[in-house]
Design an enzyme around this catalytic site. Structure first.
Site, mmCIF file in Angstrom:
data_model
loop_
_atom_site.group_PDB
_atom_site.id
_atom_site.type_symbol
_atom_site.label_atom_id
_atom_site.label_comp_id
_atom_site.label_asym_id
_atom_site.label_seq_id
_atom_site.Cartn_x
_atom_site.Cartn_y
_atom_site.Cartn_z
ATOM 1 N N GLU A 156 0.888 -1.163 0.000
ATOM 2 C CA GLU A 156 0.000 0.000 0.000
ATOM 3 C C GLU A 156 0.925 1.212 0.000
ATOM 4 O O GLU A 156 1.431 1.623 1.032
ATOM 5 C CB GLU A 156 -0.913 -0.056 1.227
ATOM 6 C CG GLU A 156 -2.125 0.834 1.119
ATOM 7 C CD GLU A 156 -1.965 2.095 1.920
ATOM 8 O OE1 GLU A 156 -1.717 3.152 1.273
ATOM 9 O OE2 GLU A 156 -2.076 2.041 3.131
ATOM 10 N N CYS A 205 -1.861 9.135 2.933
ATOM 11 C CA CYS A 205 -1.646 8.587 1.593
ATOM 12 C C CYS A 205 -2.885 8.847 0.744
ATOM 13 O O CYS A 205 -2.833 8.779 -0.478
ATOM 14 C CB CYS A 205 -1.271 7.125 1.632
ATOM 15 S SG CYS A 205 -2.468 6.139 2.474
HETATM 16 C C1 UN1 Z 1 -2.850 6.240 5.144
HETATM 17 O O1 UN1 Z 1 -2.760 7.430 4.907
HETATM 18 O O2 UN1 Z 1 -1.840 5.494 5.093
HETATM 19 O O3 UN1 Z 1 -8.749 6.697 4.272
HETATM 20 C C2 UN1 Z 1 -4.111 5.556 5.578
HETATM 21 C C3 UN1 Z 1 -8.065 7.305 5.102
HETATM 22 C C4 UN1 Z 1 -7.703 6.597 6.370
HETATM 23 C C5 UN1 Z 1 -6.502 5.741 6.185
HETATM 24 C C6 UN1 Z 1 -5.314 6.436 5.598
HETATM 25 N N1 UN1 Z 1 -8.835 5.789 6.759
HETATM 26 O O4 UN1 Z 1 -7.700 8.466 4.949
#
Ligand code: UN1
Length: 438
Positions: free
Chosen positions: A192, A226
């Site tokens: 990921e 992310c």
């Molecule tokens: C991340 O930034 O690695 O959808 C995860 C989202 C959160 C998870 C982010 N539930 O922004």
């Protein structure tokens, strides 16, 4: 332990996480600099996945399918994979660990966790609660381990043939290293990696709703998710109006100490992040962009060494190199389009494929965005920003994002090995495909 009993460990972990939600959020806040509501939200995400995994522990379904041979049963069964190595990043120090761990444990695996070196207290706190849950439920010893280590420690985990699956969250360059190393030993990987998430805003969009959705996604967690929104592709008929509203909204953001409830934007992780943001803004200007607001460092008296920044909006003339890069900071590139096909082309024209969104009240446009010729991302939303996914859906993305899926839906299958079983109760030995032998 039977799977539903394994589920009890996860159930107890979820209870302990609920009991210590505030305590863990304090650690997450101290190390990752999240505002209180987002730090609590991250712990809530762990509690949610525990609930999900407990249910899953009674639903590790295998199919039974009709055999072509009389007196035969054809079915599949799912078995534990072994040791799962989990590598996590600083920006979400605990939630992605929980997505992997809650499922891995109900699937009968054990976990070894290498957290980011920047967020070890959050990791140790989270692990201590899981250890307590395991002890109370009389689970075998050492079903979970934390390794506080540098890059070399991570590499040992990646290269160790005893680790059946490496699940890694982090940057694209990290994934490029991890992927081939695990493939070399025929291990499994679940990656990921980076996102460069965009949203299209159609001419029919509710601009007030859009504004709120965009600001949360672009500015929340100081642009260090992310899933953060980095690109906004707006129909030419509304681009000026929306951009004006955005610049105005950015002007009202309170930036500073994340422990102060009135602040919405906490610090960047470190000086390097600030440098990367400045570099990207320079590049954007070199490539024809105009910085409409933001980019400056904000000095906070109580924490003068912290890197707070004014989130930036940059108007870009179109696709360019800088827009194709993920810069882990709050920069929103705004581009305009006239035809929907052009918007999709701009949207998909980047190497990453994690999350995406469209703001529209035109049903046909929304459906086209969600269709196979629309967004090419693992997550595609309508009238919601790119970040803040719920745990019930699978989480992950395509292209440079690495292709892995964690969290909800049927992601559990990544943590198990599948066996196909044929049982012959006919008393004869017919061969498949009508083959005759002996
Ligand atoms: C991340 O930034 O690695 O959808 C995860 C989202 C959160 C998870 C982010 N539930 O922004």
């Amino acid at each position: 332990m039977p799977a539903p009993e394994r589920g009890n460990v996860v159930k107890r972990w979820g209870e302990l996480l609920t009991e210590h939600k505030e305590d863990l959020a304090v650690l997450v806040q101290a190390e990752a600099g999240k505002i209180t509501s987002e730090a609590l939200g991250e712990v809530q995400e762990m509690i949610d996945i525990c609930d999900f995994a407990v249910g899953q522990s009674r639903m590790l379904y295998g199919k039974t399918m009709p055999s072509e041979r009389a007196g035969h049963r054809l079915m599949e069964t799912w078995h534990p994979l072994g040791v799962v190595g989990i590598i996590t990043a600083f920006n979400f120090p605990v939630a992605p660990y929980a997505w992997n761990t809650a499922l891995a444990l109900v699937c009968g695996d054990t976990v070894v966790w290498k957290p980011s070196e920047a967020t070890v207290l959050s990791a140790l706190g989270t692990n201590a609660l899981l250890e307590r849950a395991a002890r109370e439920c009389e689970a075998p010893n050492h079903i979970n381990q934390v390794v506080i280590a540098d890059r070399n420690g991570g590499q040992q985990l990646v290269d160790d043939p005893r680790v059946a699956l490496i699940s890694a969250t982090g940057s694209v360059p990290m994934g490029r290293e991890v992927g081939p190393r695990v493939a070399e030993r025929f291990g499994r990987v679940l990656l990921e990696l980076g996102g460069n998430n965009g949203a299209i805003v159609g001419p029919s969009a509710d601009l007030d709703l859009t504004l709120r959705g965009v600001v949360f996604a672009a500015v929340g967690t100081a642009g260090q998710r992310c899933t953060s929104m980095r690109r906004l592709i707006v129909h030419e008929s509304v681009v000026d109006e929306l951009t004006e509203k955005l610049v105005e909204a950015y002007g009202t953001l309170s930036i500073g100490d994340p422990r102060n409830e009135s602040n919405l934007v906490g610090p960047l992780m470190n000086e390097k992040s600030f440098g990367a943001m400045q570099e990207a803004l320079r590049e954007a200007q070199d490539q024809g962009g105009t910085v409409l607001t933001g980019g400056e460092r904000v000095l906070a008296e109580e924490l003068p060494e912290a890197y707070y920044v004014q989130p930036a909006i940059v108007r870009m003339p179109g696709q360019s190199d800088v827009v194709k890069k993920e810069t882990f900071a709050p920069i929103l590139y705004v581009m305009s389009y006239s035809e929907f096909s052009e918007a999709i082309e701009l949207h998909n024209g980047v190497p990453q494929g994690l999350s995406s969104a469209i703001f529209t009240n035109d049903q046909l446009e929304a459906e086209r965005f969600l269709s196979s010729s629309g967004s090419d991302c693992g997550i595609a939303n309508v009238n919601i920003g790119t970040s803040g996914a719920e745990i019930g859906g699978a989480f992950g993305g395509e292209k440079d994002t690495g292709g892995g899926r964690e969290s909800g839906s049927d992601s559990w299958k990544a943590y198990m090995r599948q066996a196909t079983n044929t049982v012959n109760y006919s008393g004869e030995l017919p061969l498949a495909q009508g083959v005759k032998f002996l």
